[in-house]
Design an enzyme around this catalytic site. Structure first.
Site, mmCIF file in Angstrom:
data_model
loop_
_atom_site.group_PDB
_atom_site.id
_atom_site.type_symbol
_atom_site.label_atom_id
_atom_site.label_comp_id
_atom_site.label_asym_id
_atom_site.label_seq_id
_atom_site.Cartn_x
_atom_site.Cartn_y
_atom_site.Cartn_z
ATOM 1 N N TYR A 1 52.625 67.005 37.834
ATOM 2 C CA TYR A 1 53.006 65.654 37.387
ATOM 3 C C TYR A 1 53.370 65.606 35.904
ATOM 4 O O TYR A 1 54.439 65.101 35.536
ATOM 5 C CB TYR A 1 51.861 64.687 37.679
ATOM 6 N N LYS B 1 57.119 64.804 34.098
ATOM 7 C CA LYS B 1 57.453 63.712 33.174
ATOM 8 C C LYS B 1 57.997 64.277 31.851
ATOM 9 O O LYS B 1 58.815 63.639 31.198
ATOM 10 C CB LYS B 1 56.235 62.812 32.950
HETATM 11 N N1 LIG Z 1 50.223 54.046 37.538
HETATM 12 C C1 LIG Z 1 50.190 54.609 36.334
HETATM 13 O O1 LIG Z 1 49.152 54.618 35.639
HETATM 14 C C2 LIG Z 1 51.433 55.232 35.757
HETATM 15 C C3 LIG Z 1 51.401 55.676 34.444
HETATM 16 C C4 LIG Z 1 52.534 56.244 33.893
HETATM 17 C C5 LIG Z 1 53.683 56.345 34.651
HETATM 18 N N2 LIG Z 1 53.696 55.910 35.941
HETATM 19 C C6 LIG Z 1 54.946 56.034 36.704
HETATM 20 O O2 LIG Z 1 55.317 54.766 37.192
HETATM 21 C C7 LIG Z 1 56.163 54.926 38.347
HETATM 22 C C8 LIG Z 1 55.645 54.023 39.447
HETATM 23 O O3 LIG Z 1 54.368 54.486 39.833
HETATM 24 P P1 LIG Z 1 53.226 53.520 40.387
HETATM 25 O O4 LIG Z 1 52.026 53.787 39.581
HETATM 26 O O5 LIG Z 1 53.738 52.155 40.531
HETATM 27 O O6 LIG Z 1 52.976 54.217 41.809
HETATM 28 P P2 LIG Z 1 53.005 53.681 43.305
HETATM 29 O O7 LIG Z 1 52.374 52.344 43.402
HETATM 30 O O8 LIG Z 1 52.485 54.807 44.116
HETATM 31 O O9 LIG Z 1 54.572 53.470 43.584
HETATM 32 C C9 LIG Z 1 55.438 54.563 43.673
HETATM 33 C C10 LIG Z 1 56.742 54.093 44.280
HETATM 34 O O10 LIG Z 1 57.627 55.210 44.387
HETATM 35 C C11 LIG Z 1 58.131 55.220 45.712
HETATM 36 N N3 LIG Z 1 58.578 56.533 46.150
HETATM 37 C C12 LIG Z 1 57.863 57.653 46.357
HETATM 38 N N4 LIG Z 1 58.661 58.615 46.850
HETATM 39 C C13 LIG Z 1 59.904 58.080 46.929
HETATM 40 C C14 LIG Z 1 61.151 58.572 47.371
HETATM 41 N N5 LIG Z 1 61.305 59.818 47.845
HETATM 42 N N6 LIG Z 1 62.233 57.740 47.324
HETATM 43 C C15 LIG Z 1 62.096 56.482 46.872
HETATM 44 N N7 LIG Z 1 60.941 55.954 46.473
HETATM 45 C C16 LIG Z 1 59.858 56.752 46.511
HETATM 46 C C17 LIG Z 1 56.995 54.698 46.561
HETATM 47 O O11 LIG Z 1 57.458 54.331 47.841
HETATM 48 P P3 LIG Z 1 56.516 54.458 49.168
HETATM 49 O O12 LIG Z 1 55.653 53.239 49.208
HETATM 50 O O13 LIG Z 1 57.526 54.520 50.259
HETATM 51 O O14 LIG Z 1 55.723 55.726 49.013
HETATM 52 C C18 LIG Z 1 56.571 53.528 45.695
HETATM 53 O O15 LIG Z 1 57.444 52.442 45.879
HETATM 54 C C19 LIG Z 1 56.113 56.417 38.675
HETATM 55 O O16 LIG Z 1 57.275 57.046 38.174
HETATM 56 C C20 LIG Z 1 54.896 56.905 37.938
HETATM 57 O O17 LIG Z 1 54.951 58.275 37.642
HETATM 58 C C21 LIG Z 1 52.605 55.347 36.521
#
Ligand SMILES: NC(=O)c1ccc[n+]([C@@H]2O[C@H](COP(=O)([O-])OP(=O)(O)OC[C@H]3O[C@@H](n4cnc5c(N)ncnc54)[C@H](OP(=O)(O)O)[C@@H]3O)[C@@H](O)[C@H]2O)c1
Length: 239
Positions: free
Chosen positions: A162, A166
């Site tokens: 991961y 990034k």
């Molecule tokens: N949460 C944190 O603390 C955090 C911190 C820094 C950065 N981020 C980044 O923020 C972004 C969103 O993450 P989140 O925390 O909101 O996670 P999340 O709730 O797990 O959401 C991830 C999203 O990505 C989608 N996804 C996964 N594989 C995919 C694919 N092959 N094609 C299209 N969509 C796909 C998922 O769809 P499904 O429901 O179909 O799986 C879901 O809509 C990510 O890039 C993550 O790395 C998160």
């Protein structure tokens, strides 16, 4: 030309992407809610107000990416904002215990999927008066932070799948920012902060809505920049 901003958010059926879609729609944008599963996308869209339209988009599937770009071209003829938000985090282990499958799987979405969507949407972004690309990165991808003993993650992370994915997103951001500056398209990376979402078993301290704020800010930067930056709440992060 229709002057409503057309914004696509990938992976917007839940988490930070869904909250980004909600906030962009509240600004009056037409939001294309990217979802690899149409039913999950429709369920999310029903919870949002404003002009929100579900767009089938699996970022790892070339035909899905091409079909999504064709739909945007047919319906709008351009794209103003692309938020590359879809992301996964496989392989929560020390580097030597992380499987190659987990590295490949994470890169397939976070890195290769991001590039595939960006390249497919670029012809449409070039037709915008002020195209903006926002790549949802993470402070875990900051090499400077990874080596900073004052960082809260120092000694526990980085994750080889991961975190390095990034870091790759950051490098990709700088590369596209340089190429696209002359075209007036800004390209920035953002760190939403540690948000409670499915990605981390809802262990984050921030809400997804709070994390989405910096994404939305980067989607609204002026046409003349900044570009090639790494934004976090209240400032910028070192690469
Ligand atoms: N949460 C944190 O603390 C955090 C911190 C820094 C950065 N981020 C980044 O923020 C972004 C969103 O993450 P989140 O925390 O909101 O996670 P999340 O709730 O797990 O959401 C991830 C999203 O990505 C989608 N996804 C996964 N594989 C995919 C694919 N092959 N094609 C299209 N969509 C796909 C998922 O769809 P499904 O429901 O179909 O799986 C879901 O809509 C990510 O890039 C993550 O790395 C998160």
């Amino acid at each position: 030309m229709n002057d409503t901003t057309i914004a696509l958010v990938t992976g917007a059926n839940k988490g930070i992407g869904k909250e980004t879609a909600r906030q962009l729609a509240a600004l009056g944008h037409t939001v294309l809610l990217g979802s690899r599963d149409l039913e999950r996308g429709r369920a999310a869209a029903r919870e949002l107000d404003g002009d929100v339209r579900v767009l089938a988009l699996d970022v790892t599937d070339d035909s899905s990416v091409a079909a999504a770009a064709a739909v945007v071209a047919d319906q709008f003829g351009r794209l103003d904002v692309l938020v590359n938000n879809a992301g996964i985090a496989l392989g929560w282990a020390v580097p030597s215990a992380t499987s190659l499958d987990d590295v490949r799987g994470t890169y397939a979405v976070n890195v290769f999927g991001l590039v595939a969507v960006t390249n497919a949407m670029l012809p449409l972004l070039r037709r915008s008066a002020a195209g903006r690309i926002v790549n949802v990165s993470s402070d875990l991808g900051s090499l400077t932070r990874q080596q900073d003993p004052a960082s809260p993650y120092y000694g526990q992370l980085p994750l080889v799948a991961y975190s390095s994915s990034k870091t790759a997103v950051n490098g990709i951001t700088v590369a596209y920012a340089q190429e696209l500056a002359a075209a007036g398209i800004t390209v920035n990376a953002v760190n939403p902060g540690y948000c409670a979402t499915d990605l981390n078993g809802h262990s984050g301290q921030l809400s997804a809505a709070e994390g989405a704020r910096v994404v939305v800010r980067a989607a609204q930067v002026a046409a003349d920049g900044p570009t090639g930056a790494f934004f976090t709440d209240g400032g910028t992060l070192p690469w």
